[in-house]
Design an enzyme around this catalytic site. Structure first.
Site, PDB file in Angstrom:
ATOM      1  N   GLU A 264       0.884  -1.174   0.000  1.00 20.44           N
ATOM      2  CA  GLU A 264       0.000   0.000   0.000  1.00 20.44           C
ATOM      3  C   GLU A 264       0.914   1.213   0.000  1.00 20.44           C
ATOM      4  O   GLU A 264       1.510   1.540   1.017  1.00 20.44           O
ATOM      5  CB  GLU A 264      -0.899  -0.005   1.248  1.00 20.44           C
ATOM      6  CG  GLU A 264      -1.656  -1.305   1.477  1.00 20.44           C
ATOM      7  CD  GLU A 264      -2.768  -1.514   0.469  1.00 20.44           C
ATOM      8  OE1 GLU A 264      -3.144  -0.542  -0.209  1.00 20.44           O
ATOM      9  OE2 GLU A 264      -3.242  -2.650   0.341  1.00 20.44           O
ATOM     10  N   CYS A 298      -2.128   8.939   2.705  1.00 17.55           N
ATOM     11  CA  CYS A 298      -1.848   8.469   1.345  1.00 17.55           C
ATOM     12  C   CYS A 298      -2.943   8.844   0.368  1.00 17.55           C
ATOM     13  O   CYS A 298      -2.682   9.072  -0.803  1.00 17.55           O
ATOM     14  CB  CYS A 298      -1.644   6.962   1.363  1.00 17.55           C
ATOM     15  SG  CYS A 298      -3.012   6.084   2.113  1.00 17.55           S
TER      16      CYS A 298
HETATM   17  P1  NAD Z   1       8.762   5.001   4.005  1.00 22.33           P
HETATM   18  O1  NAD Z   1       8.646   4.146   2.809  1.00 22.33           O
HETATM   19  O2  NAD Z   1       9.967   5.827   4.159  1.00 22.33           O
HETATM   20  O3  NAD Z   1       8.677   4.082   5.295  1.00 22.33           O
HETATM   21  C1  NAD Z   1       7.567   3.279   5.549  1.00 22.33           C
HETATM   22  C2  NAD Z   1       7.944   2.298   6.631  1.00 22.33           C
HETATM   23  O4  NAD Z   1       8.816   1.335   6.085  1.00 22.33           O
HETATM   24  C3  NAD Z   1       8.702   2.972   7.760  1.00 22.33           C
HETATM   25  O5  NAD Z   1       8.131   2.589   8.969  1.00 22.33           O
HETATM   26  C4  NAD Z   1      10.121   2.455   7.602  1.00 22.33           C
HETATM   27  O6  NAD Z   1      10.736   2.299   8.862  1.00 22.33           O
HETATM   28  C5  NAD Z   1       9.895   1.123   6.942  1.00 22.33           C
HETATM   29  N1  NAD Z   1      11.031   0.654   6.140  1.00 22.33           N
HETATM   30  C6  NAD Z   1      12.033   1.377   5.582  1.00 22.33           C
HETATM   31  N2  NAD Z   1      12.878   0.573   4.896  1.00 22.33           N
HETATM   32  C7  NAD Z   1      12.396  -0.679   5.037  1.00 22.33           C
HETATM   33  C8  NAD Z   1      12.822  -1.960   4.558  1.00 22.33           C
HETATM   34  N3  NAD Z   1      13.920  -2.109   3.807  1.00 22.33           N
HETATM   35  N4  NAD Z   1      12.076  -3.024   4.860  1.00 22.33           N
HETATM   36  C9  NAD Z   1      10.960  -2.902   5.610  1.00 22.33           C
HETATM   37  N5  NAD Z   1      10.517  -1.728   6.097  1.00 22.33           N
HETATM   38  C10 NAD Z   1      11.225  -0.637   5.810  1.00 22.33           C
HETATM   39  O7  NAD Z   1       7.442   5.867   4.076  1.00 22.33           O
HETATM   40  P2  NAD Z   1       7.057   6.958   5.144  1.00 22.33           P
HETATM   41  O8  NAD Z   1       7.560   8.256   4.672  1.00 22.33           O
HETATM   42  O9  NAD Z   1       7.429   6.551   6.516  1.00 22.33           O
HETATM   43  O10 NAD Z   1       5.458   6.890   5.040  1.00 22.33           O
HETATM   44  C11 NAD Z   1       4.771   7.697   4.194  1.00 22.33           C
HETATM   45  C12 NAD Z   1       4.501   6.999   2.883  1.00 22.33           C
HETATM   46  O11 NAD Z   1       3.598   5.937   3.102  1.00 22.33           O
HETATM   47  C13 NAD Z   1       3.848   7.903   1.870  1.00 22.33           C
HETATM   48  O12 NAD Z   1       4.402   7.670   0.603  1.00 22.33           O
HETATM   49  C14 NAD Z   1       2.407   7.458   1.905  1.00 22.33           C
HETATM   50  O13 NAD Z   1       1.679   7.749   0.741  1.00 22.33           O
HETATM   51  C15 NAD Z   1       2.537   6.008   2.156  1.00 22.33           C
HETATM   52  N6  NAD Z   1       1.304   5.454   2.723  1.00 22.33           N
HETATM   53  C16 NAD Z   1       0.491   4.689   1.934  1.00 22.33           C
HETATM   54  C17 NAD Z   1      -0.712   4.201   2.427  1.00 22.33           C
HETATM   55  C18 NAD Z   1      -1.639   3.368   1.569  1.00 22.33           C
HETATM   56  O14 NAD Z   1      -2.555   2.773   2.112  1.00 22.33           O
HETATM   57  N7  NAD Z   1      -1.448   3.299   0.266  1.00 22.33           N
HETATM   58  C19 NAD Z   1      -1.100   4.512   3.727  1.00 22.33           C
HETATM   59  C20 NAD Z   1      -0.260   5.300   4.485  1.00 22.33           C
HETATM   60  C21 NAD Z   1       0.946   5.764   3.984  1.00 22.33           C
END
Ligand code: NAD
Length: 527
Positions: A264, A298
Site C-alpha cells: 500500500e 496516502c
Molecule cells: P517510508 O517508505 O519511508 O517508510 C515506511 C515504513 O517502512 C517505515 O516505517 C520504515 O521504517 C519502513 N522501512 C524502511 N525501509 C524498510 C525496509 N527495507 N524493509 C521494511 N521496512 C522498511 O514511508 P514513510 O515516509 O514513513 O510513510 C509515508 C509513505 O507511506 C507515503 O508515501 C504514503 O503515501 C505512504 N502510505 C500509503 C498508504 C496506503 O494505504 N497506500 C497509507 C499510508 C501511507
C-alpha cells in the site's frame, strides 16, 4: 531497560506524560535486545519515549514464537476468532481516550483526525467479524466430471504474516491489516514505525484483552533497517504500507523468497470540482480531503482541478475556509489541523512550497511554518500556477499543500488526474451521479469518491482499497483484504471411475467418448 517514557518531572522538555508502568507492561513480551531509540512528540518537539529495538535475531525469535502460538489459534472455529474482533471493537471505542492521546502524541495530528483511526478500527472489526466467516468457508466448485467429482475450495492460513506499518496512521495501519490476517487463522509479527510504537503496543494490549492468545501477535520495534527488513525476510506473507521506493525494496525481498506481499504505497491524488458541484458541500469536503492529518495521508488530495465555470466562486469560499482553519497542537477537539510528524517532514513540505514559488507559482493562502503553534506546524497551503518544473507537481508532498488548476472540461480534469505515476485515490464533486460514475470509469485510481474526499471509499471496508500503477500491489479491505492472507487449496474427490483411466477402453475410444461428453457439457450450458 532504559526509561521508556519521558517524564515531565525529570525532563523539563517533556510536556506530556504517558504512564511508564503501563508502557513497561506493554513491552514485557517484546523481543528487543538492540540499541534503544528515542522518539519525540511533534506537539512540542520534546522527548516522548525511549525503547529498545529488535535485532534481526530478535525478529527470528518473535517469528518462532508467533508460529508456535498459531497452531491452536488456527484450529479454533472461525466464529471464535470472529468474536475476538467484536470484543476489540468494543474495547477500542470504550478506551478511545488513551488511544486518541497516543495517536496525537506520536503523529501530531488533530484529535478529530485521530478519531478517524479509532472509528476505522471499529468498522474493520465489525466488518470482518460479520462477513469474514462466510468468505473463509469452504466453497463447492464445479467438478471435473459432473456428479462424479466433488470439488471444494478451501482457504488455509499462510502462517505468520508480517505487517510493516508507517507512522502516519499509527493505530489504523498497525491494527486493521492484522485483523483479517488473524481472522484467517494466521499469527502476526507487527513492526510499527518507531514513531507509532506506543500506539501499536497499546492496541496490541487491547487485542490480547479481547482474547487473542499470548504470543500470537508479536510486536517488534525498531527502524526499517534492520527490524522491518527482518520481518520482510522471515515471515510467510508481508503487508507493507509506506512509500513507493521502499515498497519496491520490500517487493524485491519478498519476491526473492517467493512469499506474497501486498504493498500500500504513495499517491498523488486529484480532487475535481465540476461545474455542477454543490459548493456548500464541496468546500468543506475538499478542505477535509486536502488537510486531514495535515495532508500526511496516502489518499489525501494534492491536486485540485476546478471547472472554470465555478472556479472563482469555489476558490473564494475555499480560500476563506482554509484561512480560517484553527491550527493547534493540543490534545483537545478544538483544532482543524495539527502538526506534521517531525522536522524532516516539515522541511520537505516547506521545500516543495519554496521550490514552487521560486519557479513562479503563487501562494493563494498559507505557505509558512508556524513555530508559534508547534515546531513542525505548517499552514494549510493552496498554490496556483504549479508546473511540471516544480517538485510538488508530480512528487508526493505528503503535507498540507494543494495545487489548484482551472480546467475547461471533464476531459482536462481526467487528463490531469491520470498524469502521474501514482493511481491511489480520486475525488469528484458533481450533482450528477451518472457523470460522477462515468468520470470514475476514466480515472486510473484504485478508489474514486463521488461527493466525498476519501472517507466514503476508505470507510466502505467491504470493498477493496488500494492503488493502481506505482501506488501498490494488492488490496486491503473486502474479500481481497482477507483472502490474501490465505492459500487457496482445491480438494477434489473422485467417485466411481478414474478420469484418465476408464477400464476396458482403448486410448482412441476414451478420446472419442470424452469428446462426446465435452460436447454434451457445453450443450447443456455447464460452466
Ligand atoms: P517510508 O517508505 O519511508 O517508510 C515506511 C515504513 O517502512 C517505515 O516505517 C520504515 O521504517 C519502513 N522501512 C524502511 N525501509 C524498510 C525496509 N527495507 N524493509 C521494511 N521496512 C522498511 O514511508 P514513510 O515516509 O514513513 O510513510 C509515508 C509513505 O507511506 C507515503 O508515501 C504514503 O503515501 C505512504 N502510505 C500509503 C498508504 C496506503 O494505504 N497506500 C497509507 C499510508 C501511507
Amino acid at each position: 531497560m532504559p526509561d521508556v517514557i519521558a517524564d515531565p518531572e525529570t525532563d523539563p522538555r517533556a510536556t506530556y506524560a504517558v504512564d511508564p508502568a503501563r508502557v513497561r507492561s506493554w513491552l514485557r513480551d517484546v523481543v528487543a535486545s538492540g540499541p534503544p531509540v528515542t522518539t519525540t512528540t511533534p506537539m512540542t518537539g520534546a522527548p516522548l519515549a525511549t525503547f529498545p529495538t529488535s535485532t534481526a535475531d530478535d525478529v527470528t525469535v518473535a517469528v518462532d514464537r508467533a508460529r508456535a502460538a498459531r497452531r491452536r489459534w488456527s484450529s479454533l472455529p472461525v466464529a471464535d476468532r470472529a468474536r475476538v474482533l467484536l470484543d476489540l471493537h468494543d474495547l477500542v471505542l470504550d478506551r478511545q481516550g488513551e488511544l486518541l492521546d497516543l495517536v496525537q502524541l506520536e503523529s501530531g495530528k488533530a484529535r478529530a483526525h485521530a478519531f478517524e483511526e479509532v472509528a476505522d478500527v471499529a468498522i474493520v472489526c465489525r466488518h470482518y467479524a460479520r462477513r469474514g466467516p462466510a468468505l473463509l468457508a469452504p466453497q463447492r466448485r464445479p467438478g471435473a466430471l459432473p456428479v462424479l467429482t466433488r470439488t471444494t475450495e478451501h482457504h488455509r492460513p499462510k502462517g505468520v504474516v508480517g505487517v510493516v506499518a508507517p507512522w502516519n496512521y499509527p493505530l489504523t495501519l498497525a491494527v486493521t491489516d492484522a485483523l483479517p490476517a488473524l481472522l484467517a487463522g494466521n499469527a502476526v509479527v507487527l513492526r510499527p514505525d518507531p514513531q507509532g510504537s506506543l500506539t501499536a503496543l497499546a492496541a496490541v494490549a487491547l487485542l490480547v484483552e479481547a482474547g487473542v492468545p499470548d504470543g500470537l501477535v508479536q510486536v517488534v520495534l525498531g527502524p526499517g533497517d534492520p527490524t522491518g527488513a527482518a520481518v520482510v525476510g522471515r515471515t510467510d506473507y508481508v503487508c507493507f504500507t509506506g512509500s513507493t521506493p521502499t515498497g519496491r525494496t520490500v517487493a524485491e525481498a519478498a519476491g526473492r523468497r517467493l512469499v506474497g506481499a501486498s504493498l500500500e504505497l504513495g499517491g498523488k491524488n486529484t480532487v475535481y470540482v465540476a461545474d455542477d458541484a454543490d459548493l456548500r458541500r464541496a468546500v468543506p469536503g475538499v478542505l477535509h480531503a486536502c488537510f486531514a492529518s495535515a495532508g500526511q495521508l496516502c489518499v489525501s488530495a494534492e491536486r485540485l482541478a476546478v471547472h472554470e465555470a465555478v472556479a472563482d466562486e469555489f476558490l473564494g469560499r475555499f480560500l476563506d475556509a482554509v484561512a480560517r482553519m484553527r491550527l493547534s497542537t493540543d490534545l483537545t477537539w478544538d483544532a482543524d489541523m495539527g502538526s506534521l510528524v517531525g522536522e524532516a517532514q516539515r522541511d520537505r513540505v516547506l521545500g516543495h512550497v519554496e521550490d514552487a514559488v521560486a519557479k513562479g507559482a503563487r501562494v493563494l493562502t498559507g505557505g509558512r511554518a508556524r513555530p508559534d503553534v508547534g515546531p513542525y506546524v505548517v499552514e494549510p497551503t493552496v498554490l496556483e500556477g504549479v508546473t511540471s518544473a516544480m517538485a510538488c507537481r508530480d512528487e508526493e508532498t505528503f503535507g498540507p499543500v494543494v495545487a489548484v488548476t482551472r480546467v475547461s472540461s471533464d476531459e482536462a480534469a481526467v487528463a490531469l488526474a491520470n498524469d502521474t505515476e501514482y493511481g491511489l485515490n480520486a475525488s469528484v464533486w458533481t450533482r450528477d451521479v451518472r457523470r460522477g460514475r462515468s468520470l470514475a470509469a476514466r480515472l486510473d485510481a484504485g478508489t474514486v469518491n463521488v461527493n466525498e474526499g476519501y472517507a466514503a471509499a476508505w470507510g466502505s471496508v467491504g470493498a477493496p482499497m488500494g492503488g493502481m500503477k506505482a501506488s501498490g500491489l494488492g488490496r486491503r479491505h473486502g474479500r481481497e483484504g482477507l483472502l490474501k492472507y490465505t492459500e487457496s487449496q482445491t480438494v477434489a474427490v473422485q467417485r466411481g471411475v478414474n478420469i484418465a483411466d476408464l477400464p476396458g477402453l482403448s486410448g482412441s475410444r476414451y478420446a472419442a467418448g470424452m469428446t462426446r461428453a465435452l460436447r454434451v457439457l457445453r450443450g447443456i450450458g455447464l460452466p
